[in-house]
Design an enzyme around this catalytic site. Structure first.
Site, PDB file in Angstrom:
ATOM      1  CE  LYS A   9      -3.759  -2.514   2.311  1.00  0.00           C
ATOM      2  NZ  LYS A   9      -4.723  -2.528   3.452  1.00  0.00           N
ATOM      3  CG  PHE A  57     -13.384   2.012   7.435  1.00  0.00           C
ATOM      4  CD1 PHE A  57     -12.868   1.413   6.295  1.00  0.00           C
ATOM      5  CD2 PHE A  57     -14.138   1.232   8.303  1.00  0.00           C
ATOM      6  CE1 PHE A  57     -13.099   0.071   6.005  1.00  0.00           C
ATOM      7  CE2 PHE A  57     -14.379  -0.114   8.030  1.00  0.00           C
ATOM      8  CZ  PHE A  57     -13.848  -0.687   6.872  1.00  0.00           C
ATOM      9  NE  ARG A  85      -6.309 -12.739   4.477  1.00  0.00           N
ATOM     10  CZ  ARG A  85      -7.081 -11.656   4.518  1.00  0.00           C
ATOM     11  NH1 ARG A  85      -6.890 -10.665   3.641  1.00  0.00           N
ATOM     12  NH2 ARG A  85      -8.016 -11.527   5.410  1.00  0.00           N
ATOM     13  CB  THR A  91      -7.373  -6.249   9.646  1.00  0.00           C
ATOM     14  OG1 THR A  91      -7.768  -7.390   8.878  1.00  0.00           O
ATOM     15  CG2 THR A  91      -7.756  -4.975   8.915  1.00  0.00           C
ATOM     16  CG  ASN A 112      -3.601  -2.502   6.930  1.00  0.00           C
ATOM     17  OD1 ASN A 112      -3.470  -2.047   5.801  1.00  0.00           O
ATOM     18  ND2 ASN A 112      -4.643  -3.231   7.295  1.00  0.00           N
ATOM     19  CG  HIS A 115      -4.781  -6.490  -0.455  1.00  0.00           C
ATOM     20  ND1 HIS A 115      -5.956  -6.825   0.168  1.00  0.00           N
ATOM     21  CD2 HIS A 115      -4.790  -7.151  -1.641  1.00  0.00           C
ATOM     22  CE1 HIS A 115      -6.654  -7.653  -0.625  1.00  0.00           C
ATOM     23  NE2 HIS A 115      -5.962  -7.854  -1.732  1.00  0.00           N
ATOM     24  CD  GLU A 126      -7.959  -9.121  -4.527  1.00  0.00           C
ATOM     25  OE1 GLU A 126      -8.846  -8.851  -3.729  1.00  0.00           O
ATOM     26  OE2 GLU A 126      -6.840  -9.559  -4.160  1.00  0.00           O
TER      27      GLU A 126
HETATM   28  P1  ATP Z   1      -6.705  -6.123   3.051  1.00  0.00           P
HETATM   29  O1  ATP Z   1      -7.971  -6.448   2.265  1.00  0.00           O
HETATM   30  O2  ATP Z   1      -6.225  -4.720   2.833  1.00  0.00           O
HETATM   31  O3  ATP Z   1      -5.651  -7.159   2.919  1.00  0.00           O
HETATM   32  P2  ATP Z   1      -7.820  -7.278   5.428  1.00  0.00           P
HETATM   33  O4  ATP Z   1      -8.387  -8.332   4.550  1.00  0.00           O
HETATM   34  O5  ATP Z   1      -6.865  -7.670   6.500  1.00  0.00           O
HETATM   35  O6  ATP Z   1      -7.107  -6.159   4.592  1.00  0.00           O
HETATM   36  P3  ATP Z   1     -10.436  -6.021   5.620  1.00  0.00           P
HETATM   37  O7  ATP Z   1     -11.351  -6.204   6.786  1.00  0.00           O
HETATM   38  O8  ATP Z   1     -10.794  -6.628   4.313  1.00  0.00           O
HETATM   39  O9  ATP Z   1      -8.976  -6.436   6.117  1.00  0.00           O
HETATM   40  O10 ATP Z   1     -10.256  -4.451   5.429  1.00  0.00           O
HETATM   41  C1  ATP Z   1      -9.657  -3.949   4.270  1.00  0.00           C
HETATM   42  C2  ATP Z   1      -8.839  -2.728   4.593  1.00  0.00           C
HETATM   43  O11 ATP Z   1      -9.684  -1.669   4.968  1.00  0.00           O
HETATM   44  C3  ATP Z   1      -7.884  -2.899   5.779  1.00  0.00           C
HETATM   45  O12 ATP Z   1      -6.667  -3.500   5.430  1.00  0.00           O
HETATM   46  C4  ATP Z   1      -7.691  -1.459   6.197  1.00  0.00           C
HETATM   47  O13 ATP Z   1      -6.727  -0.811   5.352  1.00  0.00           O
HETATM   48  C5  ATP Z   1      -9.063  -0.863   5.941  1.00  0.00           C
HETATM   49  N1  ATP Z   1      -9.892  -0.879   7.149  1.00  0.00           N
HETATM   50  C6  ATP Z   1     -10.633  -1.907   7.630  1.00  0.00           C
HETATM   51  N2  ATP Z   1     -11.244  -1.578   8.767  1.00  0.00           N
HETATM   52  C7  ATP Z   1     -10.891  -0.295   9.025  1.00  0.00           C
HETATM   53  C8  ATP Z   1     -11.190   0.655  10.053  1.00  0.00           C
HETATM   54  N3  ATP Z   1     -12.007   0.347  11.062  1.00  0.00           N
HETATM   55  N4  ATP Z   1     -10.621   1.883   9.985  1.00  0.00           N
HETATM   56  C9  ATP Z   1      -9.808   2.219   8.962  1.00  0.00           C
HETATM   57  N5  ATP Z   1      -9.492   1.379   7.953  1.00  0.00           N
HETATM   58  C10 ATP Z   1     -10.019   0.149   7.976  1.00  0.00           C
END
Ligand code: ATP
Length: 130
Positions: A9, A57, A85, A91, A112, A115, A126
């Site tokens: 990211k 968000f 993962r 996350t 974070n 992805h 994707e």
């Molecule tokens: P990613 O899809 O980015 O790998 P993930 O699968 O671990 O992440 P998801 O729950 O799919 O997590 O959320 C996708 C992304 O959205 C997170 O990685 C984060 O960048 C953002 N995100 C999720 N929850 C929040 C939150 N409460 N506040 C801010 N950003 C959030």
């Protein structure tokens, strides 16, 4: 063979973490099959995170992902989707175990660094978008 989509990211790119992130996947034994530096347009970011549309968000998330270049990668190997993962970690980086990328290198959910696809189907989908 199984494939996953890994995206460093914008914060990971700006902080100079691309090499370290690539290195973790290489050391684990996965094979890098594609790599591209990419400025994600808003419509593609919205499509990528469509499951989060309507959440409070969501606008910040789209602003974050489009704030600078990302590094898009395809990785292949046995069990690569679930393993990636695990290597990435939870996350919320504060809940991510030490030894994971987010556990070692990040502190905020909204920053974070990386992805990884959550299923082989999403991995293929994707990778096909970029
Ligand atoms: P990613 O899809 O980015 O790998 P993930 O699968 O671990 O992440 P998801 O729950 O799919 O997590 O959320 C996708 C992304 O959205 C997170 O990685 C984060 O960048 C953002 N995100 C999720 N929850 C929040 C939150 N409460 N506040 C801010 N950003 C959030």
């Amino acid at each position: 063979v199984e494939e996953t989509y890994i995206m460093v990211k914008p914060d990971g790119v700006q902080r100079g973490l691309v090499g370290e992130i690539i290195s973790r996947f290489e050391k684990k034994g996965f094979k890098l099959t594609g790599l591209k530096l990419f400025q994600c347009p808003k419509d593609l970011a919205e499509e990528h995170y469509k499951d989060h549309k309507g959440k409070p968000f969501f606008p910040k998330l789209i602003g974050y992902i489009t704030s600078g270049p990302v590094v898009c990668m395809a990785w292949e190997g046995i069990g690569v989707v679930a393993s990636a993962r695990k290597l990435i970690g939870a996350t919320n980086p504060l809940n991510a175990e030490p030894g994971t990328l987010r556990g070692d290198l990040a502190v905020q959910t909204g920053r974070n660094i990386v992805h990884g696809s959550d299923s082989p189907e999403n991995g293929k989908r994707e990778i096909g978008k970029i």
